[in-house]
Design a protein around this motif. Sequence first.
Motif, PDB file in Angstrom:
ATOM      1  N   LYS A  51      51.960  38.500  43.903  1.00 63.30           N
ATOM      2  CA  LYS A  51      52.792  39.295  44.803  1.00 63.30           C
ATOM      3  C   LYS A  51      52.656  40.775  44.443  1.00 63.30           C
ATOM      4  O   LYS A  51      52.691  41.150  43.266  1.00 63.30           O
ATOM      5  N   MET A  52      52.511  41.595  45.465  1.00 60.00           N
ATOM      6  CA  MET A  52      52.420  43.030  45.209  1.00 60.00           C
ATOM      7  C   MET A  52      53.801  43.602  44.914  1.00 60.00           C
ATOM      8  O   MET A  52      54.772  43.252  45.596  1.00 60.00           O
ATOM      9  N   ASP A  53      53.851  44.472  43.907  1.00 61.56           N
ATOM     10  CA  ASP A  53      55.098  45.206  43.687  1.00 61.56           C
ATOM     11  C   ASP A  53      55.078  46.463  44.545  1.00 61.56           C
ATOM     12  O   ASP A  53      54.123  46.723  45.285  1.00 61.56           O
ATOM     13  N   GLU A  54      56.121  47.272  44.471  1.00 63.02           N
ATOM     14  CA  GLU A  54      56.227  48.451  45.328  1.00 63.02           C
ATOM     15  C   GLU A  54      55.087  49.442  45.084  1.00 63.02           C
ATOM     16  O   GLU A  54      54.526  50.015  46.028  1.00 63.02           O
ATOM     17  N   THR A  55      54.747  49.634  43.812  1.00 58.76           N
ATOM     18  CA  THR A  55      53.668  50.585  43.481  1.00 58.76           C
ATOM     19  C   THR A  55      52.339  50.104  44.044  1.00 58.76           C
ATOM     20  O   THR A  55      51.575  50.888  44.633  1.00 58.76           O
ATOM     21  N   GLU A  56      52.072  48.801  43.886  1.00 57.08           N
ATOM     22  CA  GLU A  56      50.808  48.253  44.389  1.00 57.08           C
ATOM     23  C   GLU A  56      50.754  48.318  45.908  1.00 57.08           C
ATOM     24  O   GLU A  56      49.691  48.576  46.490  1.00 57.08           O
ATOM     25  N   ARG A  57      51.899  48.098  46.581  1.00 63.26           N
ATOM     26  CA  ARG A  57      51.920  48.183  48.035  1.00 63.26           C
ATOM     27  C   ARG A  57      51.646  49.600  48.507  1.00 63.26           C
ATOM     28  O   ARG A  57      50.889  49.809  49.485  1.00 63.26           O
ATOM     29  N   GLU A  58      52.220  50.587  47.835  1.00 60.04           N
ATOM     30  CA  GLU A  58      51.979  51.986  48.222  1.00 60.04           C
ATOM     31  C   GLU A  58      50.505  52.347  48.079  1.00 60.04           C
ATOM     32  O   GLU A  58      49.927  53.010  48.953  1.00 60.04           O
ATOM     33  N   GLU A  80      50.496  39.751  49.366  1.00 63.13           N
ATOM     34  CA  GLU A  80      49.845  39.061  48.251  1.00 63.13           C
ATOM     35  C   GLU A  80      48.397  39.504  48.142  1.00 63.13           C
ATOM     36  O   GLU A  80      47.807  40.033  49.101  1.00 63.13           O
ATOM     37  N   TYR A  81      47.828  39.250  46.972  1.00 62.72           N
ATOM     38  CA  TYR A  81      46.413  39.562  46.773  1.00 62.72           C
ATOM     39  C   TYR A  81      45.852  38.664  45.676  1.00 62.72           C
ATOM     40  O   TYR A  81      46.604  38.103  44.870  1.00 62.72           O
ATOM     41  N   GLU A  82      44.536  38.528  45.685  1.00 68.84           N
ATOM     42  CA  GLU A  82      43.878  37.746  44.639  1.00 68.84           C
ATOM     43  C   GLU A  82      43.745  38.587  43.381  1.00 68.84           C
ATOM     44  O   GLU A  82      43.210  39.697  43.412  1.00 68.84           O
ATOM     45  N   ASP A  83      44.244  38.037  42.270  1.00 68.39           N
ATOM     46  CA  ASP A  83      44.121  38.724  40.986  1.00 68.39           C
ATOM     47  C   ASP A  83      42.749  38.380  40.399  1.00 68.39           C
ATOM     48  O   ASP A  83      42.474  37.218  40.100  1.00 68.39           O
ATOM     49  N   PRO A  84      41.879  39.367  40.225  1.00 66.22           N
ATOM     50  CA  PRO A  84      40.526  39.067  39.737  1.00 66.22           C
ATOM     51  C   PRO A  84      40.481  38.623  38.279  1.00 66.22           C
ATOM     52  O   PRO A  84      39.467  38.086  37.831  1.00 66.22           O
ATOM     53  N   ASN A  85      41.586  38.790  37.559  1.00 71.22           N
ATOM     54  CA  ASN A  85      41.585  38.459  36.131  1.00 71.22           C
ATOM     55  C   ASN A  85      42.416  37.220  35.775  1.00 71.22           C
ATOM     56  O   ASN A  85      42.482  36.852  34.604  1.00 71.22           O
ATOM     57  N   MET A  86      43.073  36.599  36.780  1.00 70.69           N
ATOM     58  CA  MET A  86      43.887  35.416  36.517  1.00 70.69           C
ATOM     59  C   MET A  86      43.457  34.285  37.448  1.00 70.69           C
ATOM     60  O   MET A  86      43.034  34.523  38.577  1.00 70.69           O
ATOM     61  N   TYR A  87      43.601  33.029  36.925  1.00 74.05           N
ATOM     62  CA  TYR A  87      43.099  31.876  37.672  1.00 74.05           C
ATOM     63  C   TYR A  87      44.120  30.737  37.663  1.00 74.05           C
ATOM     64  O   TYR A  87      44.835  30.529  36.674  1.00 74.05           O
ATOM     65  N   TRP A  88      44.167  30.016  38.786  1.00 71.75           N
ATOM     66  CA  TRP A  88      44.966  28.800  38.871  1.00 71.75           C
ATOM     67  C   TRP A  88      44.051  27.598  38.682  1.00 71.75           C
ATOM     68  O   TRP A  88      42.964  27.541  39.266  1.00 71.75           O
TER      69      TRP A  88
END
Length: 377
Positions: A51-58, A80-88
């Motif tokens: 989930k994007m926080d406020e800073t990431e959304r701006e 939302e966005y794909e985190d390139p450094n974390m995996y499910w």
Amino acid sequence: MMNDVQLIPVEQLMHHPDNPRLDLGDLEELTASIRANGILQNLTVVHAIRKMDETEREKCEELYAQVQTAELRQRLETGEYEDPNMYWVVIGNRRFEAAQMAGMTELPCVIAEMNRHDQLATMLQENMQRQDLTVYEQAKGIQMMMDLGFDKDEISEKTGFSRSTIERRLAVASLPDKETKEAVECGWDLTDLVEISKIDDEKKQKELLTDTSPGNLKQAIEVAKKDQIRNRNKKRIMAEIEKLKMKALQKDSDRWSSKYDEIRGTRVRLDDDLSELRIPDEYKDKTIYYWIGWSEIEFYVAAKREKHVKSEAEIAFEKRQHDAKELNDRMRERRIAFVNTFTPTKKLTAQLQENMLEWVFGWRRRIFLLSNSGENG
């Protein structure tokens, strides 16, 4: 599309949040095997969604103002966005957990490109085939597959479950989560859970799952099912009663009073789904009253009583009573006049008092005898 195998640090891996397998089971044997032999089968993973926080959304909005790409637009729409450094972890959650217990720091993974629908379908298909899943986990997994758009035939093909098994698991999935999970953990029978699912009232379902002892469960379920039938039929019949503008009897005793007559053959049994409200045409223009019992609804109309015609004997008796009353009234006036002839200073002798009382009460006895003398004659 599948990529090559990569070693990914365990701190960059997470259990998939939608994994239907809530309990990974006993991992001791698997941990010992991994400690001795390592990971023999690769894990399948996807990029984690964050989930994007406020800073990431701006920052995303500023970037999108410069470069309007489909990926940035989707990020702004979903937040939302794909985190390139974390995996499910999609496949291999037990291996992932056991490897951490074995002390491994990196695990061989294949990074897959799958949308959320395919991720869930893959996890469900893998887990549904396991023998150690609880009934509750199977139920929730099958429900998730239904939510993804799979029909029962497709689920049967992918899991190997029969259609009847799938329907029974879906029945369990409809029950309140927390109470059902606890009941399954306590070893409740699947058949009982399916029977409870036939109760429409969620509050009653929770009550059966939490407050009923196993020994009384079957009886409690039967009582609840009968109550449900009565309530359902009561609601159905009451809708018809309101439509016909019937009136409720004010009190139970009215049923036995002379004010109302029951319309015979119209009782509705609330424990019978086939029972219908049938009012004969001859009563449809009249005001109809109803009374609701525990198992039946009864219907009444105001009682119609014929005017009573007096007999000759009754008329003669009433005349004698009338004549006696007139005679009594005349005698009373004479007694009053007689008493008024005495002045306050005049004293009555004992013999005179006795004569007066005999005269007064003697007349009363004669009037009484007169008024009743014709009852048998």
